[in-house]
Design a protein around this motif. Sequence first.
Motif, mmCIF file in Angstrom:
data_model
loop_
_atom_site.group_PDB
_atom_site.id
_atom_site.type_symbol
_atom_site.label_atom_id
_atom_site.label_comp_id
_atom_site.label_asym_id
_atom_site.label_seq_id
_atom_site.Cartn_x
_atom_site.Cartn_y
_atom_site.Cartn_z
ATOM 1 N N MET A 79 22.494 24.257 -42.442
ATOM 2 C CA MET A 79 22.454 25.833 -42.409
ATOM 3 C C MET A 79 23.315 26.267 -43.483
ATOM 4 O O MET A 79 24.616 25.690 -42.428
ATOM 5 N N LYS A 80 23.230 27.597 -43.923
ATOM 6 C CA LYS A 80 24.481 28.307 -44.723
ATOM 7 C C LYS A 80 24.601 29.144 -43.946
ATOM 8 O O LYS A 80 23.367 29.416 -43.994
ATOM 9 N N VAL A 81 25.842 29.323 -43.552
ATOM 10 C CA VAL A 81 25.947 30.538 -43.515
ATOM 11 C C VAL A 81 27.257 31.751 -44.461
ATOM 12 O O VAL A 81 27.700 31.296 -44.673
ATOM 13 N N LEU A 82 27.192 32.782 -44.227
ATOM 14 C CA LEU A 82 27.682 33.259 -45.004
ATOM 15 C C LEU A 82 27.983 34.740 -44.995
ATOM 16 O O LEU A 82 27.226 34.976 -43.023
ATOM 17 N N TYR A 83 29.135 34.818 -44.941
ATOM 18 C CA TYR A 83 30.245 36.005 -44.199
ATOM 19 C C TYR A 83 30.090 37.414 -46.156
ATOM 20 O O TYR A 83 30.845 36.399 -46.602
ATOM 21 N N PHE A 84 30.683 38.258 -45.567
ATOM 22 C CA PHE A 84 30.710 39.552 -45.995
ATOM 23 C C PHE A 84 31.548 40.179 -46.225
ATOM 24 O O PHE A 84 31.844 40.447 -44.841
ATOM 25 N N LEU B 117 23.961 31.979 -32.171
ATOM 26 C CA LEU B 117 25.159 31.288 -33.705
ATOM 27 C C LEU B 117 26.352 32.438 -33.042
ATOM 28 O O LEU B 117 27.154 31.932 -33.866
ATOM 29 N N MET B 118 26.297 33.599 -33.069
ATOM 30 C CA MET B 118 27.322 34.592 -33.097
ATOM 31 C C MET B 118 28.492 34.085 -32.286
ATOM 32 O O MET B 118 30.137 33.815 -32.486
ATOM 33 N N ARG B 119 27.984 33.351 -30.702
ATOM 34 C CA ARG B 119 28.768 33.396 -29.679
ATOM 35 C C ARG B 119 29.458 32.146 -29.826
ATOM 36 O O ARG B 119 31.018 31.853 -30.347
ATOM 37 N N TRP B 120 28.932 30.855 -30.935
ATOM 38 C CA TRP B 120 29.010 29.396 -31.272
ATOM 39 C C TRP B 120 30.320 29.849 -32.464
ATOM 40 O O TRP B 120 30.964 29.084 -31.996
ATOM 41 N N LEU B 121 29.707 30.760 -33.466
ATOM 42 C CA LEU B 121 30.977 30.348 -34.622
ATOM 43 C C LEU B 121 32.482 31.860 -33.837
ATOM 44 O O LEU B 121 33.270 31.032 -34.347
ATOM 45 N N MET C 78 23.424 41.262 -39.844
ATOM 46 C CA MET C 78 22.554 39.323 -39.879
ATOM 47 C C MET C 78 21.833 40.028 -40.740
ATOM 48 O O MET C 78 20.811 40.498 -40.723
ATOM 49 N N ALA C 79 21.504 38.526 -41.546
ATOM 50 C CA ALA C 79 19.688 38.456 -42.155
ATOM 51 C C ALA C 79 19.630 36.923 -41.972
ATOM 52 O O ALA C 79 20.982 36.166 -41.596
ATOM 53 N N VAL C 80 18.575 36.434 -41.893
ATOM 54 C CA VAL C 80 18.460 35.442 -41.715
ATOM 55 C C VAL C 80 16.714 35.106 -42.987
ATOM 56 O O VAL C 80 15.776 35.832 -43.413
ATOM 57 N N ASN C 81 17.494 34.235 -44.630
ATOM 58 C CA ASN C 81 16.754 33.846 -45.399
ATOM 59 C C ASN C 81 16.630 35.595 -46.139
ATOM 60 O O ASN C 81 14.915 35.637 -46.633
ATOM 61 N N VAL D 80 21.810 32.096 -43.524
ATOM 62 C CA VAL D 80 22.549 33.401 -42.118
ATOM 63 C C VAL D 80 23.237 34.027 -43.199
ATOM 64 O O VAL D 80 24.528 33.321 -43.236
ATOM 65 N N ALA D 81 23.622 35.453 -43.078
ATOM 66 C CA ALA D 81 24.256 36.408 -43.624
ATOM 67 C C ALA D 81 24.726 37.395 -42.837
ATOM 68 O O ALA D 81 24.110 37.829 -41.329
ATOM 69 N N PHE D 82 26.458 37.036 -42.322
ATOM 70 C CA PHE D 82 26.562 38.197 -41.442
ATOM 71 C C PHE D 82 27.536 39.555 -42.605
ATOM 72 O O PHE D 82 28.700 38.884 -43.618
#
Length: 83
Positions: free
Chosen positions: A1-6, A32-36, A55-58, A74-76
């Motif tokens: 999984m790719k996670v992006l942060y802005f 996912l947020m809790r795990w991160l 957040m966004a998925v794909n 996933v983008a946050f």
Amino acid sequence: MKVLYFAWLRQRTGTGEEELSLPDEVRDLGGLMRWLAARSPGHASAFADPAQVRMAVNQEFCGPEHPVKAGDEVAFFPPVTGG
């Protein structure tokens, strides 16, 4: 999984992008947020107030109950305002 942060999420986590393998118990964006948040103090700071994180998925906006799986992007990011 790719996670992006802005924006400030990138600043707090110290990275703009991560490739991650999730544990089986992470099944949705809220999980996912809790795990991160448990990964580092910077991640904990980024996700301290989940109501301030969008957040966004794909590349589709989603809520915390949206499922996630291997291969997703996933983008946050912070709330967007106009004016």
